[in-house]
Design an enzyme around this catalytic site. Structure first.
Site, PDB file in Angstrom:
ATOM      1  N   ASP A   1       0.838  -1.206   0.000  1.00 41.64           N
ATOM      2  CA  ASP A   1       0.000   0.000   0.000  1.00 41.64           C
ATOM      3  C   ASP A   1       0.873   1.257   0.000  1.00 41.64           C
ATOM      4  OD1 ASP A   1      -2.209  -1.627   0.152  1.00 41.64           O
ATOM      5  OD2 ASP A   1      -2.374  -1.474   2.339  1.00 41.64           O
TER       6      ASP A   1
HETATM    7  N1  URA Z   1      -1.339  -5.856   3.888  1.00 43.85           N
HETATM    8  C1  URA Z   1      -1.831  -4.613   3.883  1.00 43.85           C
HETATM    9  O1  URA Z   1      -2.867  -4.337   4.450  1.00 43.85           O
HETATM   10  N2  URA Z   1      -1.115  -3.671   3.242  1.00 43.85           N
HETATM   11  C2  URA Z   1       0.061  -3.927   2.590  1.00 43.85           C
HETATM   12  O2  URA Z   1       0.665  -3.010   2.032  1.00 43.85           O
HETATM   13  C3  URA Z   1       0.535  -5.242   2.623  1.00 43.85           C
HETATM   14  C4  URA Z   1      -0.170  -6.199   3.263  1.00 43.85           C
END
Ligand code: URA
Length: 230
Positions: A102
Site C-alpha cells: 500500500d
Molecule cells: N497488507 C496490507 O494491508 N497492506 C500492505 O501493504 C501489505 C499487506
C-alpha cells in the site's frame, strides 16, 4: 516450455515440421544446437531456427528495494511517485512488482522481469511467508493469535485466509507472517478486531530478507543465491 511446443506455437510450423527441424539440427537455443524435443525454452532464452531469430534472448533482472512511505506500487501513476521512479531509467524497462504494498507501507519490495520467478514467490500455493512488522493503534490481544491461525472470512472475495502466524512483540507491536497477499490483507485482519494498523513494514518475502543497509528509497540487485533460493 518444451522446445517442440514452443516452435509448434508459431503459425509457420506444424508438429511434423518441428520434428524435422530438430532432426536436421536447425534449431538453436541460447547458441547451442538442440535436437531433444523436451529441451526447455525459458522466457529469457534466445531461440533460432535456421539462423532466423524467433525469440531474442534477454537478461533476467532481479532487484530489491526498500519502499518508502508515500509512493505507489505501480509502474505508472498520474498523481503520485511510483516505486519504479526510484530506479534509474535503464533498469526500469519491463520490470514488474512481485507483491504490491500500500501507499504508506514500507519495506521489502522485489522487482523483476522474470514472471515465473515472481509467481513462485507470490502464489499462495507455494506457501512462502511474507513477514510484516505491524504497529497498531490499540493493544493487540493474545486471542488474535488463534483467530489469525484459524483464518478470517473475507466476504468480498468469499474466502477464508490461510493460516497466519502472529508473534506479539509488545502491547501495540507484532510480527505477522502470511502466505498470500489479499487486498489490504494485514489491515483487514487487524480490522476484524477494530484495531487500526498505523505502521506496516515488510521485512521478508520467502527466503529474501530486506537488506538492513538499504535506506528507504534505495535498491540493490539480488545476489545469485537470493535468486536461486526462490
Ligand atoms: N497488507 C496490507 O494491508 N497492506 C500492505 O501493504 C501489505 C499487506
Amino acid at each position: 516450455m518444451r522446445v517442440d511446443r514452443f516452435l509448434a506455437n508459431f503459425p509457420q510450423y506444424n508438429r511434423q515440421q518441428v520434428r524435422v527441424l530438430l532432426a536436421q539440427r536447425s534449431v538453436r537455443v541460447d547458441g547451442l544446437t538442440v535436437t531433444d524435443p523436451r529441451h526447455e525454452v525459458r522466457e529469457f532464452s534466445q531461440v533460432e531456427v535456421a539462423e532466423q531469430v524467433l525469440q531474442a534472448g534477454r537478461a533476467a533482472r532481479y532487484l530489491m528495494l526498500n519502499k518508502p512511505a508515500g509512493c505507489v506500487s505501480a509502474t505508472r501513476d498520474p498523481q503520485h511517485p511510483t516505486v519504479l521512479e526510484l530506479l534509474p531509467p535503464p533498469l526500469r524497462d519491463d520490470l514488474h512488482i512481485a507483491g504490491r504494498l500500500d501507499y504508506n507501507t514500507t519495506g521489502l519490495m522485489l522487482l523483476t522481469n522474470d514472471g515465473q520467478w515472481s509467481r513462485r514467490l507470490t502464489q499462495p500455493q507455494t506457501k512462502l511467508p511474507k513477514v510484516y512488522h505491524v504497529q497498531t493503534e490499540d493493544e493487540i490481544g493474545a486471542h488474535y493469535i488463534e483467530t489469525f491461525r484459524a483464518g478470517l472470512y473475507f466476504a468480498f472475495e468469499d474466502l477464508t485466509t490461510l493460516p497466519a502466524q502472529l508473534e506479539i512483540l509488545g502491547p501495540r507491536n507484532a510480527r505477522l507472517a502470511i502466505v498470500e497477499g489479499r487486498y489490504h490483507q494485514v489491515k483487514r485482519m487487524f480490522g476484524h478486531f477494530d484495531n487500526k494498523v498505523i505502521a506496516l513494514h515488510r521485512e521478508r518475502m520467502g527466503p529474501i530478507t530486506l537488506d538492513p543497509d538499504l535506506a528507504p528509497g534505495a535498491f540493490r540487485l539480488l545476489t545469485a543465491d537470493e535468486i536461486a533460493a526462490v
